[in-house]
Design a protein around this motif. Structure first.
Motif, PDB file in Angstrom:
ATOM      1  N   PHE A 140      -8.350   5.472  -4.023  1.00 28.00           N
ATOM      2  CA  PHE A 140      -7.208   6.386  -2.717  1.00 28.00           C
ATOM      3  C   PHE A 140      -7.955   6.210  -1.428  1.00 28.00           C
ATOM      4  CE2 PHE A 140      -7.420  10.964   0.029  1.00 28.00           C
ATOM      5  CZ  PHE A 140      -6.319  10.638  -0.927  1.00 28.00           C
ATOM      6  N   ILE A 141      -8.446   5.340  -0.884  1.00 29.08           N
ATOM      7  CA  ILE A 141      -8.904   5.261  -0.004  1.00 29.08           C
ATOM      8  C   ILE A 141      -7.763   4.151   1.420  1.00 29.08           C
ATOM      9  CG2 ILE A 141     -10.901   4.286   2.384  1.00 29.08           C
ATOM     10  CD1 ILE A 141     -11.778   7.053   1.149  1.00 29.08           C
ATOM     11  N   LYS A 142      -7.568   3.288   0.673  1.00 25.59           N
ATOM     12  CA  LYS A 142      -7.070   2.339   0.189  1.00 25.59           C
ATOM     13  C   LYS A 142      -5.699   3.014   1.010  1.00 25.59           C
ATOM     14  CE  LYS A 142      -5.008  -1.659   1.204  1.00 25.59           C
ATOM     15  NZ  LYS A 142      -5.211  -2.791   2.400  1.00 25.59           N
ATOM     16  N   PHE A 143      -4.786   3.684  -0.207  1.00 25.64           N
ATOM     17  CA  PHE A 143      -3.503   4.740   0.361  1.00 25.64           C
ATOM     18  C   PHE A 143      -3.872   5.286   1.364  1.00 25.64           C
ATOM     19  CE2 PHE A 143      -1.664   8.179  -0.813  1.00 25.64           C
ATOM     20  CZ  PHE A 143      -0.346   7.801  -0.825  1.00 25.64           C
ATOM     21  N   LEU A 144      -4.694   6.221   1.883  1.00 26.71           N
ATOM     22  CA  LEU A 144      -4.547   6.498   3.069  1.00 26.71           C
ATOM     23  C   LEU A 144      -4.415   5.375   4.248  1.00 26.71           C
ATOM     24  CD1 LEU A 144      -7.868   8.539   3.004  1.00 26.71           C
ATOM     25  CD2 LEU A 144      -5.363   9.642   2.625  1.00 26.71           C
ATOM     26  N   GLN A 145      -4.407   4.370   4.259  1.00 26.55           N
ATOM     27  CA  GLN A 145      -4.393   3.578   5.333  1.00 26.55           C
ATOM     28  C   GLN A 145      -2.797   3.122   5.226  1.00 26.55           C
ATOM     29  OE1 GLN A 145      -5.628  -0.866   4.845  1.00 26.55           O
ATOM     30  NE2 GLN A 145      -6.516  -1.374   6.739  1.00 26.55           N
ATOM     31  N   PRO A 184      13.089  -6.061  -9.217  1.00 30.66           N
ATOM     32  CA  PRO A 184      14.031  -5.480  -8.705  1.00 30.66           C
ATOM     33  C   PRO A 184      13.109  -4.047  -7.895  1.00 30.66           C
ATOM     34  CG  PRO A 184      13.668  -4.811 -11.309  1.00 30.66           C
ATOM     35  CD  PRO A 184      12.758  -5.879 -10.436  1.00 30.66           C
ATOM     36  N   ILE A 185      12.510  -3.201  -7.985  1.00 30.87           N
ATOM     37  CA  ILE A 185      11.959  -2.180  -7.326  1.00 30.87           C
ATOM     38  C   ILE A 185      10.758  -2.478  -6.554  1.00 30.87           C
ATOM     39  CG2 ILE A 185      13.990  -0.755  -7.702  1.00 30.87           C
ATOM     40  CD1 ILE A 185      11.273   0.570  -9.700  1.00 30.87           C
ATOM     41  N   GLY A 186       9.873  -3.612  -7.131  1.00 32.92           N
ATOM     42  CA  GLY A 186       8.371  -3.772  -6.350  1.00 32.92           C
ATOM     43  C   GLY A 186       7.371  -3.225  -6.699  1.00 32.92           C
ATOM     44  N   GLN A 187       6.141  -3.275  -6.156  1.00 35.02           N
ATOM     45  CA  GLN A 187       4.775  -1.892  -6.973  1.00 35.02           C
ATOM     46  C   GLN A 187       4.964  -1.289  -5.829  1.00 35.02           C
ATOM     47  OE1 GLN A 187       1.440  -4.937  -7.704  1.00 35.02           O
ATOM     48  NE2 GLN A 187       1.758  -5.647  -5.548  1.00 35.02           N
ATOM     49  N   GLY A 188       5.254  -0.861  -4.911  1.00 36.09           N
ATOM     50  CA  GLY A 188       5.191  -0.134  -3.604  1.00 36.09           C
ATOM     51  C   GLY A 188       5.228  -0.390  -2.423  1.00 36.09           C
ATOM     52  N   PHE A 189       5.319   0.810  -1.634  1.00 33.80           N
ATOM     53  CA  PHE A 189       5.236  -0.048  -0.592  1.00 33.80           C
ATOM     54  C   PHE A 189       3.736   0.008   0.669  1.00 33.80           C
ATOM     55  CE2 PHE A 189       3.595   1.438   4.287  1.00 33.80           C
ATOM     56  CZ  PHE A 189       4.874   1.275   4.601  1.00 33.80           C
ATOM     57  N   ASN A 190       3.550  -0.904   0.920  1.00 32.25           N
ATOM     58  CA  ASN A 190       2.068  -1.548   1.561  1.00 32.25           C
ATOM     59  C   ASN A 190       1.591  -1.856  -0.002  1.00 32.25           C
ATOM     60  OD1 ASN A 190      -0.323  -0.702   3.394  1.00 32.25           O
ATOM     61  ND2 ASN A 190       1.107  -2.528   4.263  1.00 32.25           N
ATOM     62  N   ASN A 191       1.628  -2.753  -0.612  1.00 31.43           N
ATOM     63  CA  ASN A 191       0.949  -2.919  -2.571  1.00 31.43           C
ATOM     64  C   ASN A 191       0.607  -3.694  -2.648  1.00 31.43           C
ATOM     65  OD1 ASN A 191      -0.316  -2.391  -4.440  1.00 31.43           O
ATOM     66  ND2 ASN A 191       0.866  -1.600  -5.568  1.00 31.43           N
ATOM     67  N   ARG A 192      -0.331  -4.819  -1.864  1.00 27.67           N
ATOM     68  CA  ARG A 192      -0.678  -5.814  -2.239  1.00 27.67           C
ATOM     69  C   ARG A 192      -1.176  -5.945  -3.790  1.00 27.67           C
ATOM     70  NH1 ARG A 192      -0.317  -5.766   3.470  1.00 27.67           N
ATOM     71  NH2 ARG A 192      -2.667  -6.383   3.756  1.00 27.67           N
ATOM     72  N   SER A 193      -1.383  -5.554  -4.483  1.00 28.84           N
ATOM     73  CA  SER A 193      -2.191  -5.072  -5.479  1.00 28.84           C
ATOM     74  C   SER A 193      -1.954  -6.575  -6.481  1.00 28.84           C
ATOM     75  CB  SER A 193      -2.110  -4.145  -6.176  1.00 28.84           C
ATOM     76  OG  SER A 193      -2.905  -3.040  -6.013  1.00 28.84           O
ATOM     77  N   GLY A 194      -3.359  -7.619  -7.283  1.00 30.76           N
ATOM     78  CA  GLY A 194      -2.471  -8.303  -7.800  1.00 30.76           C
ATOM     79  C   GLY A 194      -3.093  -9.656  -7.133  1.00 30.76           C
ATOM     80  N   ILE A 195      -2.610  -9.958  -6.002  1.00 26.23           N
ATOM     81  CA  ILE A 195      -2.387 -10.805  -5.199  1.00 26.23           C
ATOM     82  C   ILE A 195      -3.539 -10.860  -3.621  1.00 26.23           C
ATOM     83  CG2 ILE A 195      -0.495  -9.964  -3.256  1.00 26.23           C
ATOM     84  CD1 ILE A 195       0.086 -13.556  -3.825  1.00 26.23           C
ATOM     85  N   GLY A 196      -3.727  -9.611  -2.879  1.00 28.68           N
ATOM     86  CA  GLY A 196      -4.346  -9.190  -2.073  1.00 28.68           C
ATOM     87  C   GLY A 196      -4.050  -9.522  -0.414  1.00 28.68           C
ATOM     88  N   TYR A 197      -3.248 -10.727  -0.730  1.00 25.76           N
ATOM     89  CA  TYR A 197      -2.814 -10.525   0.954  1.00 25.76           C
ATOM     90  C   TYR A 197      -1.481 -11.097   1.973  1.00 25.76           C
ATOM     91  CZ  TYR A 197      -3.037 -14.956  -1.897  1.00 25.76           C
ATOM     92  OH  TYR A 197      -2.425 -15.979  -2.517  1.00 25.76           O
ATOM     93  N   SER A 198      -1.998 -10.656   2.726  1.00 26.09           N
ATOM     94  CA  SER A 198      -0.063 -11.119   3.181  1.00 26.09           C
ATOM     95  C   SER A 198       0.680 -12.952   3.173  1.00 26.09           C
ATOM     96  CB  SER A 198       0.012 -11.448   4.814  1.00 26.09           C
ATOM     97  OG  SER A 198       1.355 -11.575   5.271  1.00 26.09           O
ATOM     98  N   ALA A 199       2.104 -12.367   2.723  1.00 26.14           N
ATOM     99  CA  ALA A 199       2.760 -13.739   1.895  1.00 26.14           C
ATOM    100  C   ALA A 199       2.471 -14.393   3.646  1.00 26.14           C
ATOM    101  CB  ALA A 199       4.322 -13.520   1.707  1.00 26.14           C
ATOM    102  N   HIS A 200       2.755 -14.321   4.462  1.00 27.19           N
ATOM    103  CA  HIS A 200       3.233 -14.372   5.996  1.00 27.19           C
ATOM    104  C   HIS A 200       4.391 -14.664   5.892  1.00 27.19           C
ATOM    105  CE1 HIS A 200      -0.809 -14.496   7.390  1.00 27.19           C
ATOM    106  NE2 HIS A 200      -0.416 -14.585   7.900  1.00 27.19           N
ATOM    107  N   ASN A 201       5.271 -13.975   4.919  1.00 29.28           N
ATOM    108  CA  ASN A 201       7.180 -14.624   5.094  1.00 29.28           C
ATOM    109  C   ASN A 201       7.507 -12.838   4.425  1.00 29.28           C
ATOM    110  OD1 ASN A 201       9.569 -14.632   3.008  1.00 29.28           O
ATOM    111  ND2 ASN A 201       8.800 -16.870   3.760  1.00 29.28           N
TER     112      ASN A 201
END
Length: 435
Positions: A104-109, A334-351
């Motif tokens: 939940f704290i991550k969601f606040l961010q 189709p719609i992704g896993q949610g705004f600002n949610n990088r679950s399962g990969i953990g880091y930015s794609a830099h793309n």
């Protein structure tokens, strides 16, 4: 007497508090040092635009009907609103996933990032209608020019030992003490802020219908170019190349004039202070020349794989990991896993494009591209230099977004998205009086 919705919005922006907020918001994009610190997941910080955004949101909801009617009439504002609304809906999915994973704290961010997106957008909306007179336009543009000049002097001063590093020890360690003034410790921040500034300044400099202080523009352009060279941001260098090619093709005579005058001012400054020249040389050698392992990497016009691996700072692997992640989780497409949610990969794609597909799906990517393309379809024939600047800045961003997410709202990017929107408003607002 009937009053138009546009006149209503211009009266709304006469609100003294809102005017002060708009001026401070522009300032906040150049001053990202923390105003207040707090601790939820560690050392967290609030910046000036975090507080200013409260007023913008209150005014938005207070005049919701009129503001939205005004947005509906402006294609680039309307299309970004569509994207922001979709992100707002998508964050519900982020909340559900983070709730299941007890994050939940991550969601606040993530929610704070969504808030920043709306703040940046509403700042551009209200500024668009605030710029209803030449006097206001000139004052705002002059203010931005002074901010660019001041920030450039600060960065150059840091590089010659006049001013100290301004950020905390944590930032010093994370970014190896990179000297970037007050815009942010990440190389891409000072690089992109100054690239956007250069294109904005050039577009307005050459437009004879706009009465602006030319001597300030020349000074700001000079220090901005030096800051780009000092930034060491390879993504920014690519953006510079894209814009210059477009500038050369569309406005050849102006490009030659700019190249001659720019070279004169740049050489004069570097000759006057060889320390700056030495810093620029060290930066370019360290970030580009010394990183090319094999001369063959730059000989072939058909295969730049080696060069990309040398200069990409691991981006090739990041991109490949994201592609594999998406292929293994096709339900995200189709719609992704949610705004600002990088679950399962953990880091930015830099793309930006891969990031958007993972978070918002192909539908979100389409909405984002639809917004960017909206700047290109606006008819600007009566102000050709502004057309050159708007199209050039958007094309530069579209290419460089393959290597980063600088027109998004991740923490290390601070206010780049907000400043990009402000710059485009300044380049497009004069068209209202020529139609």
């Amino acid at each position: 007497m009937n009053i138009t919705n546009r006149e209503i919005l211009e009266k709304i922006t006469d609100d003294p508090l809102l005017k002060v907020v708009l001026w401070l918001l522009i300032f906040s994009y150049f001053y990202n040092l923390p105003v207040m610190s707090y601790s939820i997941t560690g050392d967290n910080e609030l910046r000036l635009y975090d507080f200013l955004g409260v007023v913008l949101l209150l005014r938005y909801f207070q005049y919701f009907k009129y503001v939205n009617l005004g947005i509906d009439k402006v294609i680039f504002l309307r299309r970004f609103r569509d994207f922001a609304v979709y992100c707002t809906i998508s964050i519900i999915l982020t909340f559900l996933i983070f709730l299941i994973k007890d994050r939940f704290i991550k969601f606040l961010q993530s929610f704070l990032y969504l808030y920043h997106m709306w703040v940046f957008f509403l700042g551009a909306v209200f500024l668009y209608f605030y710029l209803s007179t030449p006097k206001r336009y000139t004052r705002i543009f002059t203010f931005i020019t002074i901010l660019v000049l001041a920030e450039g002097i600060l960065v150059i001063g840091q590089n010659i030992g006049v001013f100290p590093f301004l950020w905390s020890d944590a930032y010093y360690k994370a970014y190896s003490g990179f000297l970037s003034g007050s815009v942010g410790p990440n190389k891409i921040v000072i690089g992109m802020m100054m690239l956007i500034s250069v294109i904005l300044l050039l577009g307005i400099l050459y437009e004879k219908r706009l009465k602006v202080p030319k001597y300030l523009i020349y000074a700001a352009l000079t220090v901005a170019v030096i800051c780009i060279l000092l930034s060491g941001s390879r993504t920014t260098y690519v953006g510079v190349g894209v814009f210059l090619v477009y500038f050369l093709v569309k406005r050849t005579a102006r490009f030659i004039q700019f190249a001659i005058m720019g070279s004169f001012f740049l050489v004069a400054v570097l000759y006057y202070n060889p320390t700056v020249l030495s810093r620029v040389s060290d930066t370019i050698n360290g970030r580009i020349i010394d990183r090319i392992d094999e001369p063959d990497d730059i000989k072939s016009a058909e295969d730049f794989t080696g060069l990309y691996e040398d200069l990409g700072a691991g981006r090739k692997e990041l991109h490949e990991n994201y592609v594999h992640f998406l292929l293994n989780n096709a339900w995200l497409l189709p719609i992704g896993q949610g705004f600002n949610n990088r679950s399962g990969i953990g880091y930015s794609a830099h793309n930006m494009y891969l990031t958007l597909i993972a978070e918002l799906g192909i539908f979100g990517l389409i909405l984002y591209l639809r917004w960017l393309f909206s700047y290109l379809v606006i008819v600007k024939r009566k102000l050709p230099n502004l057309q050159m600047a708007v199209n050039g800045i958007v094309l530069a961003m579209m290419v460089t977004l393959y290597f980063g997410e600088h027109l998004y709202i991740f923490r290390p990017l601070f206010g780049i998205l907000g400043f990009f929107m402000i710059a485009c408003v300044l380049l497009l607002a004069p068209l209202r009086n020529t139609s």
